[in-house]
Scaffold this motif. Structure first.
Motif, PDB file in Angstrom:
ATOM      1  N   SER A   1       2.046   3.646   4.571  1.00  0.00           N
ATOM      2  CA  SER A   1       2.741   4.733   3.968  1.00  0.00           C
ATOM      3  C   SER A   1       4.096   4.199   3.039  1.00  0.00           C
TER       4      SER A   1
ATOM      5  N   LEU B   1       1.919   4.974  -0.246  1.00  0.00           N
ATOM      6  CA  LEU B   1       2.032   6.431  -0.715  1.00  0.00           C
ATOM      7  C   LEU B   1       3.353   6.800  -1.504  1.00  0.00           C
TER       8      LEU B   1
ATOM      9  N   ALA C   1      -2.066   5.210  -9.531  1.00  0.00           N
ATOM     10  CA  ALA C   1      -3.260   4.550  -9.227  1.00  0.00           C
ATOM     11  C   ALA C   1      -2.980   4.198  -7.761  1.00  0.00           C
TER      12      ALA C   1
ATOM     13  N   ARG D   1      -1.033   5.007  -5.544  1.00  0.00           N
ATOM     14  CA  ARG D   1      -0.737   6.245  -4.394  1.00  0.00           C
ATOM     15  C   ARG D   1      -2.132   6.768  -4.258  1.00  0.00           C
ATOM     16  N   GLN D   2      -2.867   6.910  -5.048  1.00  0.00           N
ATOM     17  CA  GLN D   2      -4.379   7.489  -4.799  1.00  0.00           C
ATOM     18  C   GLN D   2      -5.266   6.422  -4.020  1.00  0.00           C
TER      19      GLN D   2
ATOM     20  N   VAL E   1      -3.774   6.953  -0.295  1.00  0.00           N
ATOM     21  CA  VAL E   1      -4.395   8.235   0.440  1.00  0.00           C
ATOM     22  C   VAL E   1      -5.692   7.766   0.855  1.00  0.00           C
TER      23      VAL E   1
ATOM     24  N   ARG F   1      -5.329   5.380   3.868  1.00  0.00           N
ATOM     25  CA  ARG F   1      -4.816   5.852   4.877  1.00  0.00           C
ATOM     26  C   ARG F   1      -5.497   6.701   5.740  1.00  0.00           C
ATOM     27  N   GLN F   2      -6.468   7.575   5.136  1.00  0.00           N
ATOM     28  CA  GLN F   2      -7.371   8.507   5.645  1.00  0.00           C
ATOM     29  C   GLN F   2      -8.522   7.601   6.328  1.00  0.00           C
TER      30      GLN F   2
END
Lengths: 158, 1114
Positions: free
Chosen positions: B1083, B1086, B1092, B1094-1095, B1098, B1101-1102
């Motif tokens: 997190s 995020l 880059a 942050r992407q 995501v 995290r998924q």
């Protein structure tokens, strides 16, 4: 559940071209790239419509202009436009948008999801439902709903 | 008796239909080996099997007969009495009528008929009876695929082995075969049937014999397979492919001229099909059949074939691609498709066969004539319509093939079409004698017509290839009386003038200038006729060379034209070389090579040197003689410029000589080396470089710059390494003598062994640290010779040289260090009786290197160097460890040690271990960061280094030295191929993680950290690596989680998160406990400052959220 499709024949729009980001300057390792409109749009553009195999972008349910973002104040508002006024999928779409953004944005963010004014018969009710924490949490306890949301979100994670 | 009961058991087992196939095979093997080893005769086997062969139970009888047949198949090479064979074939022939037990009968007959004469064969009459029985009893097409195949094999075998016997059956045989093969569809069976037809027609070659009346019937069966339409998908397990079938059918078609009345109309009909494969097949078959049937039979089809052929070419030719890649091919060549290729080869075949009729058809053809008439209406290529271009191209190709096929066809084409073309172009007949070109008043008054010249080039190139393709045979018999020669002689002047004028007026408008193409191609063809003075005169040839040469020297701004002209010249040169045209070779040498060489040494500013060199090196590739001339020219230029540099310090010459050397060593030398046989020149070059240095006593010091040194070293390396050992010996002797007599180095062997010697006061203050530039220059060149020689080459006074390199590397002469490493690599280990060319063994050299002591005086000046074992000096090892307390010296020592280590590594010598230890000591004790990158020299020694490092890390007590060791480890690791690391992944991962966490603390290590992370991600994404990772999943994940927030490198954060994604694929049990922690850590990703990251966060995290639950808590 309704047996027929709510909007059997949606109009399809062209996808916007993916804009390549200008490469961050190598010179400054510590430069900050704030979260902006385009980044939010990239998160949600590929979410699938609950009843069609098309993305929300293709159906013009969401557009980049309909996103307001303020990184400093950690605030984002997405306004979406259901394809037909009486669309009962509006709440599902809204829920998908909210869940996707919750999973993709830092926790400091407050997310508002709104139906575009005049685009839905029960606009106020939908807006209220989408921005009520308790109701959203309750919806996500419902395994059927969660399955549906996950299915819609799947393409947006690729 | 025991055998007897065994046998019964095996037989019982074979006839039992409930047994598995392996059991069946086992019992068959058992019985067959009994017979093979003579434990059982075939007669007694038959007696024993009696009941099984004759019982009325169909299944048992079928199995019984099959067993006997299979046994016979197994003993094919075992001798059998003729009486036995007679009775066996009689039995099986009889059984052919027994349709319920047919398989065994077929296998039996086949096994018997296939026998070789040494093992006893079936007699002709028996074979005939068998064939009769076959024809009477077998309804082949009503059988299953496998039985049909056996039937065809049997038939094929009869026709092959007993042609006379079966031929006596006459019509019955032919009729029977027709019946058997009719409507066969299985590819494997078809291969056999096509071959059966081929064999059959050979039995009855008589055109009025029995086959003649059946030819139509047979072809009716055969013809429906054409063209082969093959529906089996490619992946299916079929051995037979479409091409095999097509070839088999083709040889069946062409097997007898009796098929001709049926085959040719069919093929012509199929050629008009719109199906591409059908057209190609028809053309191939036509070509094959016409060669087999002979010219006489084909004559009556000539007209029909010509018209379909022309249609095929016209409809499938593409627009010619001019200069698509500035390629100038031999003649005009375009991308042809398969149809055109086949059609043209058919045309060639037909012209060879029946000259006159076909030729008259071609010459009189209305399309050809139309094209000729229309050429005058187009001036430029781009004026022509697409259809017109295709037609022009097609006719061009046709004329090319026609001219190329034979002298007779060439004469006809030139006699009728070429002369007409010349008229159309407005050329008139001219006297050929001598220098008419000068006094010629012909000036192309108007633009020449593209189409006409294009066709002329096609015909000329056909003619040229006709003469050139046949070695000297045709050329010698050629005389001016041949029409084509006469024509060429008459018009060559005008043609060359026309092509030249096109080039002269061509502008450089675009890359696709058809004018340039036509001009260059035309001149090139005119210049590549074999024969020194005939059919193209020497005068004209030289004129062409002059034209090209003027383009090369003055038109280098028109890039396309220049490149094409150069290519044309190269082609002309190689053509001359190939055909040994001595007169032309001397013209070429004189006009092109000599001029170019003189242009290079000419100091004019008109033509850039690089352009000159490009032209020169390209021209050289057309023949060894030219290249040698060019090499000599280049050498002269190099030496004159070098002396300019040495003596006058001319800076401009430095630039020139660097380019010259570059060209010499990168283009000329490799070409000569590849062709071989000109070593003398190369050797001489290296030798001369040394002579020149020797003669230049005064160097103009200040111009000896690095660029020139590097270029010279490179050239010397190339030159020396392409010499043989003997020549290398000569060169190195020369180099040594220069080194010994022209420098301040003292190379007296005795002096450093006996006692210490005084070197030239190596002062350790940076100012006085330099060698004299001239000494360093010579030393570096000498080092490059040492690096390039073979291990067998004798290095004079090797100990002194080793010593010299050792002392100079301490002064920072890198080539000396490299040469020392190279020497170490080439020295022989232990002189165990083997011949040693250098009187120094590896051990000796190593001792010398590591035992040589160096003295310093009080001021830190390197006083003396030499002597062994004296305890008051310091050795290389100590220098590396920083004993001398001089940083520069220490860095030089370590870099030298690295090169020595590399040499040892290539030798695989044990001493490497010691060198490594010194290195590691440097790392742990000293503060030499500079040594760390040198660790990559040792990556080839990975498996040895790792345990050493591991144990050192464990033992090291200070955190500082440990951190240096870790860094060393990272350097080695990031340069090692992933495959090697994967092999040891389990052991490496703990250290790798330690390194990671250590590096995390330091900002300057961010790139190192990234490199290491890439190694980890390599392990993670590999299947084998994952196993090793699983065990340490917990630690790795913890480590990666800290890297998510590593502030100093975005790539590190991104890669760490990617690694975490990869980790989420590991077995659930291992990673599930970490899930909540990872989600919490990610997190933070995020909210990273970089998009880059942050992407990736995501995605990560998924991946981690979805490993456990269908619903994702938010």
């Amino acid at each position: 559940m309704v047996s027929g499709l709510i909007n059997a024949n949606p109009i399809l729009y062209e996808k916007k071209e993916r804009r390549a980001r200008s490469a961050p300057s190598v010179a400054d390792e510590y430069a900050v790239e704030p979260i902006d409109q385009q980044e939010i749009f990239d998160h949600i553009r590929d979410i699938k419509d609950p009843e069609h195999p098309y993305s929300l972008e293709e159906l013009k349910v969401i557009t980049e202009d309909a996103i307001e973002v303020d990184d400093q104040h950690s605030y984002v508002r997405v306004t979406f436009t259901p394809t037909v006024e009486h669309c009962s999928m509006a709440t599902i779409i809204g829920l998908c948008l909210r869940v996707k953004l919750m999973r993709s944005l830092p926790s400091r963010y407050k997310v508002d999801i709104k139906v575009a004014p005049g685009s839905h018969a029960t606009e106020a009710a939908v807006n209220k439902q989408l921005n009520d924490k308790e109701r959203v949490a309750a919806a996500l306890e419902n395994p059927n709903l969660v399955d549906m949301v996950d299915e819609c979100l799947a393409p947006s994670f690729n | 008796m025991a055998e007897q009961s065994h046998l019964t058991q095996h037989i019982e087992s074979f006839v039992d239909s409930s047994r598995t196939s392996t059991q069946l095979a086992a019992s068959l093997d058992a019985v067959a080996s009994l017979v093979k080893t003579d434990a059982l005769t075939i007669e007694s086997l038959v007696r024993e099997m009696g009941m099984y062969l004759t019982t009325t139970d169909n299944i048992v009888r079928a199995r019984g007969i099959l067993l006997l047949a299979e046994v016979l198949k197994c003993i094919e090479s075992k001798h059998l009495e003729s009486a036995t064979i007679h009775s066996l074939i009689g039995f099986f022939t009889d059984r052919l009528a027994d349709w319920k037990a047919l398989r065994g009968a077929l296998v039996g007959c086949l096994a018997l008929l296939k026998r070789t004469s040494s093992a006893g064969v079936v007699t002709g009459s028996d074979a005939k009876v068998a064939a009769q029985s076959y024809l009477q009893n077998l309804q082949v097409q009503s059988l299953g695929q496998h039985d049909r195949k056996l039937c065809f094999e049997l038939l094929d075998c009869m026709l092959e082995r007993y042609p006379k016997a079966v031929a006596e059956l006459g019509d019955d045989l032919i009729y029977g075969i027709c019946e058997a093969i009719d409507a066969e569809k299985d590819p494997e069976c078809l291969m056999l049937t096509f071959h059966i037809i081929e064999s059959l027609v050979q039995l009855f070659p008589d055109p009025s014999g029995p086959l003649a009346s059946f030819a139509g019937d047979i072809f009716e069966i055969l013809g429906c397979y054409f063209p082969i339409h093959f529906t089996h998908p490619k992946g299916e397990n079929v051995d037979v492919q479409r091409d095999d079938l097509s070839r088999a059918l083709m040889s069946a078609f062409s097997s007898t001229p009796l098929f001709e009345p049926f085959v040719i109309p069919l093929l012509l009909e199929k050629m008009s099909s719109s199906l591409q494969s059908s057209k190609v097949d028809s053309l191939k078959y036509l070509s094959n059949c016409s060669s087999k049937y002979g010219g006489d039979r084909m004559t009556k089809h000539a007209r029909a074939i010509w018209s379909s052929l022309k249609d095929a070419i016209l409809s499938s030719l593409q627009e010619p691609v001019f200069l698509s890649s500035s390629e100038l091919t031999d003649g005009l060549d375009f991308q042809d498709n398969e149809i055109v290729t086949e059609a043209l080869s058919l045309l060639e075949q037909l012209i060879m066969q029946n000259n006159d009729l076909l030729l008259s058809l071609i010459v009189g053809d209305e399309d050809v004539n139309m094209i000729f008439n229309s050429t005058t209406s187009y001036e430029e290529y781009n004026d022509i319509s697409l259809q017109g271009k295709q037609k022009l191209h097609a006719i061009g190709r046709l004329l090319y093939i026609t001219a190329k096929t034979s002298i007779a066809s060439c004469n006809i084409v030139f006699g009728s079409l070429f002369s007409r073309l010349m008229d159309l172009l407005g050329f008139s007949m001219r006297n050929t004698s001598g220098d008419s070109l000068l006094i010629d008043d012909y000036v192309p008054s108007e633009r020449l017509h593209f189409g006409g010249l294009y066709l002329a080039i096609e015909m000329l190139s056909g003619f040229r290839n006709l003469i050139a393709g046949s070695e000297n045979l045709i050329l010698q018999s050629l005389s001016e009386h041949e029409i084509c020669c006469g024509m060429l002689c008459s018009f060559s002047t005008s043609l060359v003038k026309a092509f030249g004028s096109i080039l002269a007026t061509s502008s450089n408008n675009g890359p696709l200038d058809s004018d340039i193409y036509i001009g260059v191609a035309g001149l090139q063809i005119m210049a590549t006729f074999p024969g020194d003075d005939f059919p193209v005169t020497k005068y004209i040839f030289e004129n062409i060379l002059v034209t090209f040469m003027s383009i090369i020297t003055s038109e280098f701004n028109k890039l396309t034209l220049w490149k094409l002209a150069l290519k044309a010249l190269v082609r002309i040169g190689s053509f001359i070389d190939r055909f040994h045209q001595s007169e032309r070779a001397s013209s070429y040498c004189h006009i092109i090579v000599d001029n170019l060489v003189s242009v290079v040494s000419l100091d004019d500013s008109i033509m850039p040197l690089l352009v000159k060199l490009e032209a020169l090196s390209a021209i050289g590739t057309s023949g060894m003689n030219y290249m040698m001339k060019i090499a000599r020219g280049l050498e002269e230029a190099i030496f004159s410029n070098l002396s300019d540099v040495y003596v006058h310090g001319n800076l401009k010459s430095v630039e020139i000589v660097v380019q010259l050397l570059e060209c010499y060593s990168c283009k000329v030398l490799p070409w000569i080396h590849e062709k071989g046989g000109a070593e003398e020149v190369v050797m001489q070059f290296a030798f001369n470089i040394w002579s020149q240095i020797e003669n230049c006593l005064d160097f103009s010091v200040h111009v000896l710059e690095k660029g020139l040194l590097n270029a010279t070293m490179k050239a010397i390396k190339f030159a020396v390494s392409s010499c043989s050992v003997e020549n290398q010996n000569i060169i190195i002797q020369k180099a040594y003598s220069v080194l010994a007599s022209n420098t301040s180095f003292q190379l007296n062997e005795s002096m450093f062994i006996s006692s210490s010697i005084e070197l030239e006061g190596l002062q350790l203050s940076p100012k006085a640290y330099n060698l004299s530039q001239r000494d360093e220059w010579i030393l570096s060149l000498f080092a490059s010779v040492v690096i390039a020689v073979y291990p067998q080459t004798h290095i004079p006074n090797i100990r002194a040289i080793l010593h010299l390199f050792l002392t100079t590397l301490l002064k920072g002469v890198v080539p000396a260090a490299k040469a020392l490493g190279s020497m170490i690599n080439k020295l022989v280990q232990k002189s165990n009786g083997a011949e040693v060319s250098n009187d120094c063994t590896l051990e000796e050299a190593l001792n010398m290197i590591f035992d040589t002591k160096i003295w310093f005086d009080d001021n830190g000046i390197l006083k003396r160097c030499g002597g062994l074992g004296n305890s008051s000096g310091v050795g290389l090892t100590d220098l590396c460890l920083g004993v001398a307390n001089n940083r520069l010296l220490q860095v030089h020592a370590i870099s030298g040690l690295a090169w020595i280590g590399k040499g040892l590594l290539l030798q695989g010598h044990q001493k490497l271990r010691d060198v490594t230890m010194i290195f590691l000591d440097c790392i742990t004790s000293g503060r030499i960061r500079g040594a760390l990158p040198l660790m990559q020299h040792f990556n080839g020694f990975f498996s040895t280094m790792v345990p050493i490092l591991q144990s050192l890390i464990v033992r090291s007590d200070s955190s500082f030295s440990r951190s240096l060791l870790y860094r060393a480890f990272v350097h080695i690791m990031s340069e090692t191929p992933l495959v090697v690391i994967l092999g040891d992944a389990k052991k490496l991962i703990p250290i790798l993680l330690d390194c990671l966490s250590m590096l995390t603390e330091d900002i300057p290590d961010r790139d190192l950290l990234y490199g290491l992370l890439l190694v980890l991600s390599g392990i993670l994404t590999d299947k084998n690596g994952q196993e090793a990772v699983t065990e340490n999943a917990h630690i790795i994940i913890n480590c990666l989680m800290t890297l998510i927030v590593y502030p100093h490198n975005t790539l590190v954060r991104e890669t760490a998160i990617q690694c975490l994604v990869a980790m989420s694929e590991l077995p659930h049990v291992r990673i599930y406990p970490m899930r909540t922690q990872v989600l919490r850590a990610i997190s933070k990703g995020l909210d990273d400052s970089r998009r880059a990251v942050r992407q990736e966060a995501v995605r990560c995290r998924q991946a981690w959220a979805s490993i456990a639950s269908r619903s994702l808590r938010c």
